[in-house]
Write a protein that holds these residues in place. Structure first.
Motif, PDB file in Angstrom:
ATOM      1  N   UNK A 251       0.820  -1.231   0.000  1.00 27.04           N
ATOM      2  CA  UNK A 251       0.000   0.000   0.000  1.00 27.04           C
ATOM      3  C   UNK A 251       0.848   1.274   0.000  1.00 27.04           C
ATOM      4  N   UNK A 252       1.966   1.249   0.724  1.00 26.36           N
ATOM      5  CA  UNK A 252       2.857   2.412   0.729  1.00 26.36           C
ATOM      6  C   UNK A 252       3.416   2.643  -0.669  1.00 26.36           C
ATOM      7  N   UNK A 255       0.803   4.351  -2.925  1.00 28.88           N
ATOM      8  CA  UNK A 255       0.710   5.790  -2.672  1.00 28.88           C
ATOM      9  C   UNK A 255       1.937   6.496  -3.230  1.00 28.88           C
ATOM     10  N   UNK A 256       3.100   5.893  -3.083  1.00 30.48           N
ATOM     11  CA  UNK A 256       4.348   6.482  -3.585  1.00 30.48           C
ATOM     12  C   UNK A 256       4.309   6.655  -5.107  1.00 30.48           C
ATOM     13  N   UNK A 257       3.707   5.690  -5.796  1.00 28.13           N
ATOM     14  CA  UNK A 257       3.609   5.773  -7.254  1.00 28.13           C
ATOM     15  C   UNK A 257       2.621   6.859  -7.666  1.00 28.13           C
ATOM     16  N   UNK A 258       1.508   6.975  -6.944  1.00 33.02           N
ATOM     17  CA  UNK A 258       0.469   7.924  -7.327  1.00 33.02           C
ATOM     18  C   UNK A 258       0.848   9.365  -7.025  1.00 33.02           C
ATOM     19  N   UNK A 259       1.658   9.576  -5.976  1.00 29.46           N
ATOM     20  CA  UNK A 259       2.047  10.942  -5.628  1.00 29.46           C
ATOM     21  C   UNK A 259       3.131  11.446  -6.583  1.00 29.46           C
ATOM     22  N   UNK A 260       3.139  12.704  -6.787  1.00 33.80           N
ATOM     23  CA  UNK A 260       4.177  13.309  -7.611  1.00 33.80           C
ATOM     24  C   UNK A 260       5.500  13.380  -6.859  1.00 33.80           C
ATOM     25  N   UNK A 269       7.670   8.563   2.517  1.00 31.49           N
ATOM     26  CA  UNK A 269       7.408   7.337   1.763  1.00 31.49           C
ATOM     27  C   UNK A 269       8.713   6.714   1.272  1.00 31.49           C
ATOM     28  N   UNK A 270       9.663   7.556   0.850  1.00 29.64           N
ATOM     29  CA  UNK A 270      10.964   7.032   0.436  1.00 29.64           C
ATOM     30  C   UNK A 270      11.629   6.271   1.578  1.00 29.64           C
TER      31      UNK A 270
END
Length: 402
Positions: A251-252, A255-260, A269-270
């Motif tokens: 899930x993290x 979200x990391x992929x969807x966020x710019x 997230x990194x």
């Protein structure tokens, strides 16, 4: 005729016997008393004898079967020694079970352990029923594929992950949150071990927390892990924790992929993705006491692999110096396994030490002044607090009991 010849002893039916394990130059079997958790190492010859002690055969008949199998007979002293051992350990049918010896472990502020669940088997049983869907092949295969795709993509973006994680050094609260989230993910790690062991028919006896300042970690005790029905279940149980660590990152990762790339939460997230992935993969290294070491032991069918490989290396070195008996009594497979692990251990630990030194040197600027150790200090502070809290909770519980 000896008075022992007509005896028909029978072992307790609840005893568990492991598959043959390579331990140094010999093969052994482990005999487990489920009532006390005590284990007894026996040779293949002794394993053959105790397999015959089912109450239907006399010792004369067992001795004849032993002679047919191994070409020699057991004398009365050997029979008395074996029967005395089985009697002392209360392993014969009808014997009163021995008292359970509770291990007393000294608890200090610096080191100790604390069981966190009053009735661990009941908790594991409830979770086992509730998570049955997750053990289906239709769920596990897609999860494994998603984890593989995530790892490939994270490898491609590794420089950006390192940069984002390094930026957390200027955000101590965010770094503490990442460290706390990763520490809590270890609860899922240990539960995964216990649930897979329960699915294989194993017995989970304890879930708790162990601390050795400045670190603290959760643990799961499976009493009969060596006695699971197949090697595949042993491997699945040992590897379940690392799989859970990686699966919880999916899930993290989404979200990391969807966020710019410029999102304010991207460094957090990194850090979660990079440090969480490292925690899961490092746990698969074949070094004790990591899960990778257990995986290797189960895969090779060995016991005390690290200790026996060190002994093998000492004997080999002594032989080169013309001191000691050498390794002549080790069979070829034992030489390959123990020598290979000793060599692999030396190479792996050397590589990790070299990487650690390189990482430390990179943090030294040109003028020789060390950068601010804010991340290390925050991590130590967080782990210290997490380690002290269970001790305070234990003292509070003792006060309530009094």
């Amino acid at each position: 005729m000896s008075p022992l010849d007509t005896l028909r002893p029978r072992l307790r039916p609840d005893l568990l016997v492991s598959r043959p394990l390579l331990c140094g130059p010999t093969r052994i079997h482990l005999l487990l008393d489920p009532g006390t958790g005590a284990q007894l190492a026996v040779t293949p010859k002794t394993r053959f004898v105790i397999d015959q002690l089912d109450g239907s055969r006399s010792l004369t008949e067992v001795g004849e079967a032993y002679a047919d199998r191994f070409g020699s007979r057991l004398g009365e002293p050997q029979w008395r020694q074996l029967l005395d051992l089985l009697h002392e350990r209360c392993l014969l049918a009808g014997a009163a079970p021995p008292p359970v010896a509770r291990r007393v472990e000294r608890q200090t502020v610096l080191a100790g352990r604390l069981p966190l669940v009053a009735n661990t088997p009941a908790l594991i049983e409830r979770l086992h029923r509730a998570t049955g869907f997750a053990r289906r092949r239709s769920v596990l295969v897609p999860v494994l594929l998603l984890i593989a795709a995530m790892l490939v993509d994270l490898t491609r973006h590794l420089p950006a992950l390192v940069t984002g994680t390094a930026a957390l050094s200027h955000r101590p609260l965010a770094l503490a949150g990442v460290a706390g989230a990763l520490w809590l993910s270890m609860a899922l790690h240990e539960l995964a071990h216990g649930l897979v062991a329960r699915a294989a028919g194993g017995t989970v006896t304890e879930l708790g927390l162990r601390w050795r300042l400045p670190t603290a970690y959760l643990y799961c005790t499976v009493a009969d892990l060596r006695f699971l029905p197949s090697r595949g279940w042993q491997l699945a149980t040992a590897g379940a924790g690392a799989l859970a660590n990686l699966a919880v990152l999916l899930p993290v990762y989404l979200v990391w992929v969807l966020l710019g790339a410029g999102a304010h939460a991207h460094p957090v997230l990194d850090g979660l993705l990079l440090l969480g992935t490292l925690a899961g993969l490092v746990n698969l290294l074949p070094l004790p006491p990591l899960d990778g070491y257990k995986l290797l032991e189960y895969l090779l069918g060995t016991a005390q692999l690290a200790a026996e490989s060190r002994r093998f290396a000492r004997l080999s070195a002594g032989r080169l110096l013309r001191r000691g008996p050498g390794v002549a009594r080790y069979p070829s497979r034992a030489r390959l396994v123990l020598g290979g692990y000793a060599l692999g251990w030396a190479v792996l630990t050397g590589a990790l030490a070299w990487a650690f030194v390189r990482c430390c040197l990179r943090r030294l600027p040109v003028d020789g002044a060390v950068e601010r150790p804010a991340p290390a200090l925050v991590a130590v502070a967080v782990l210290s607090v997490l380690a002290v809290l269970p001790l305070l909770r234990r003292r509070t519980a003792r006060a309530d009991e009094r």
